[in-house]
Design a protein around this motif. Structure first.
Motif, PDB file in Angstrom:
ATOM      1  N   SER A 118       0.833  -1.096  -0.006  1.00  0.00           N
ATOM      2  CA  SER A 118      -0.024  -0.102  -0.047  1.00  0.00           C
ATOM      3  C   SER A 118       0.673   1.254  -0.022  1.00  0.00           C
ATOM      4  O   SER A 118       1.917   1.454   0.765  1.00  0.00           O
ATOM      5  N   HIS A 139     -13.274   0.970   7.298  1.00  0.00           N
ATOM      6  CA  HIS A 139     -14.194   0.874   6.293  1.00  0.00           C
ATOM      7  C   HIS A 139     -14.761   2.295   5.842  1.00  0.00           C
ATOM      8  O   HIS A 139     -15.857   2.787   5.876  1.00  0.00           O
ATOM      9  N   ARG A 146      -7.352   7.088   1.378  1.00  0.00           N
ATOM     10  CA  ARG A 146      -7.529   5.612   1.127  1.00  0.00           C
ATOM     11  C   ARG A 146      -8.321   5.061   1.701  1.00  0.00           C
ATOM     12  O   ARG A 146      -8.722   5.204   2.870  1.00  0.00           O
ATOM     13  N   TRP A 147      -9.017   3.952   1.463  1.00  0.00           N
ATOM     14  CA  TRP A 147      -9.981   3.093   1.899  1.00  0.00           C
ATOM     15  C   TRP A 147      -9.306   2.400   2.826  1.00  0.00           C
ATOM     16  O   TRP A 147      -8.493   1.494   2.688  1.00  0.00           O
ATOM     17  N   HIS A 148      -9.754   2.579   4.237  1.00  0.00           N
ATOM     18  CA  HIS A 148      -9.218   1.784   5.214  1.00  0.00           C
ATOM     19  C   HIS A 148      -9.858   0.404   5.424  1.00  0.00           C
ATOM     20  O   HIS A 148     -11.088   0.294   5.547  1.00  0.00           O
ATOM     21  N   PRO A 149      -9.084  -0.652   5.249  1.00  0.00           N
ATOM     22  CA  PRO A 149      -9.622  -2.166   5.359  1.00  0.00           C
ATOM     23  C   PRO A 149     -10.356  -2.444   6.541  1.00  0.00           C
ATOM     24  O   PRO A 149     -11.104  -3.208   6.501  1.00  0.00           O
ATOM     25  N   ILE A 150     -10.164  -1.860   7.829  1.00  0.00           N
ATOM     26  CA  ILE A 150     -10.632  -2.116   9.106  1.00  0.00           C
ATOM     27  C   ILE A 150     -11.886  -1.135   9.243  1.00  0.00           C
ATOM     28  O   ILE A 150     -13.098  -1.422   9.723  1.00  0.00           O
ATOM     29  N   THR A 162      -4.130  -5.862   9.872  1.00  0.00           N
ATOM     30  CA  THR A 162      -5.025  -7.130   9.149  1.00  0.00           C
ATOM     31  C   THR A 162      -3.864  -8.150   9.022  1.00  0.00           C
ATOM     32  O   THR A 162      -4.334  -9.248   8.695  1.00  0.00           O
TER      33      THR A 162
END
Length: 428
Positions: free
Chosen positions: A242, A254, A248-252, A335
């Protein structure tokens, strides 16, 4: 107290005394010598601090003299501390001993030699005088001035030299003063300087070579200094998962959030490396970053290493570029195992890869000065001036007129010359 120079042999004969000639033993001190001769230690206390320094300069290769009575009691001793000075230890009338430092007195004896050539000057001089140093000095005086290969059997070499003695003992190298060569009806005089080198005439200029260093400065065009990144990578093997972004879209979480750094994928336990020299300003837990290390670098840079499994440095510690500071992990809001690497410049987050990937750029060529030292030989001239040269020539000629016999070197020859030597007597 007056000091008179009297004859050693006369004192020895009249008072039943005798002189002994000894060599100073290795490791022996002046205090040891006093103890051997039953001299009171109070004498050392009476010697000034300045003179006590000279007591340490007695060397084991020096020879000294003792004047002893018929019972073996020490009356006087002369112990050299250099080539020019000596310790004088003497016994007073009341049985006590006195101490003084006085000059060494030498006798300079004149000698003449005559050799008839049968083989070469060195061998013939050695056979005639039985003194190797005389033969060596004679050869040295002839070298470069006279071609000895032109000598024939029956040719004659006469020479005048002096020899330093001390109390009848040879104590220096003989000094050749003048040499005369008679070959096939012709004669040649050679004047010898204090260093032992011969000259066929005096007053003329002779050339000699001096070797030295000459400074040479020159310029040369060289490549300019490379300019570029001083930073290395935080991992040995780089895999970016990354990149740096302001949205940026945060994976946790959201939702969109700024991502102030670059994520590198790696296995748990992979060593993390300091990207440059610096000082650790933080090492511990930091909310969503988990275990974090922050390092302050020169130029206003601060690097951040997040989500570590284990930290290897402490706050306040100085680290070098490439040093292991921790290990990849997944601590904090993460993650999976990876490194979040951030870089600040003067308090603002910047894209780390613009600095880490910046390649070195070669500069333009420039003129540079260089200095080197070159070995050079210079020819110089000096005037030959030998002190007493004409007097030495007259003495040698007078010797030849007297038709004196050739001198044969023997130690006993000095015994008849022992007059006015340097033994000291005390007179109140």
């Amino acid at each position: 107290m007056k000091i008179f120079i009297v004859s050693l042999l006369c004192i020895s004969w009249l008072l039943g005394m005798h002189v002994e000639y000894r060599q100073w033993e290795k490791g022996k001190t002046f205090s040891d010598y006093m103890h051997e001769r039953n001299i009171s230690a109070s004498l050392l206390e009476s010697i000034s601090k300045e003179d006590q320094k000279f007591l340490l300069e007695i060397r084991n290769d020096y020879n000294y003299y003792e004047l002893l009575d018929d019972e073996g009691t020490l009356e006087q001793s002369l112990i050299p501390i250099s080539k020019e000075m000596q310790i004088h230890l003497f016994r007073n009338e009341n049985g006590t001993y006195g101490f003084d430092i006085i000059p060494i007195q030498y006798r300079e004896e004149p000698f003449f030699g005559k050799i008839n050539i049968t083989s070469n000057p060195y061998s013939d001089a050695l056979e005639a005088t039985q003194y190797p140093k005389v033969a060596e000095r004679l050869s040295m005086a002839l070298k470069g001035v006279f071609d000895t290969s032109r000598l024939h059997k029956g040719d004659e070499i006469d020479f005048f030299y002096t020899q330093r003695t001390r109390l009848g003992t040879v104590c220096a190298t003989p000094m050749i003063k003048m040499v005369r060569i008679a070959s096939r009806g012709k004669e040649k005089f050679i004047y010898v300087d204090e260093d032992g080198y011969g000259y066929d005439e005096i007053g003329k200029k002779v050339a000699y070579t001096v070797t030295g260093k000459k400074k040479v400065v020159y310029t040369r065009r060289v490549k300019g200094r490379k300019r570029g990144s001083r930073f290395g990578m935080p991992l040995r093997h780089v895999r970016i998962t990354s990149s740096f972004s302001y949205r940026r879209w945060h994976p946790i979480l959201h939702r969109y959030r700024p991502h102030h750094g670059t994520d590198f994928g790696a296995r748990r336990g992979t060593p993390l490396l300091a990207v440059n020299n610096g000082k650790v300003i933080y090492a511990g837990w930091m909310r969503g970053y988990g275990r974090v290390v922050k390092i302050k670098h020169a130029g206003g840079y601060v690097s951040l290493y997040a989500h570590q499994s284990r930290i290897r440095v402490k706050r306040g510690q100085y680290v070098k570029k490439g040093q292991i500071i921790g290990y990849v992990g997944s601590s904090g809001r993460s993650t999976g195992p990876h490194l979040h690497f951030g870089l600040m410049k003067n308090g603002r987050w910047i894209d780390p890869m613009k600095v880490l990937r910046k390649k070195s750029v070669g500069g333009n060529s420039v003129l540079k000065k260089f200095t080197k030292y070159k070995t050079v030989k210079t020819t110089k001239y000096r005037k030959v001036e030998i002190k007493g040269a004409q007097e030495h020539k007259k003495r040698l000629q007078a010797y030849l007129i007297d038709n004196a016999p050739s001198y044969i070197w023997k130690k006993e020859c000095f015994e008849g010359r022992m007059k006015d030597e340097e033994v000291l007597d005390d007179d109140e």
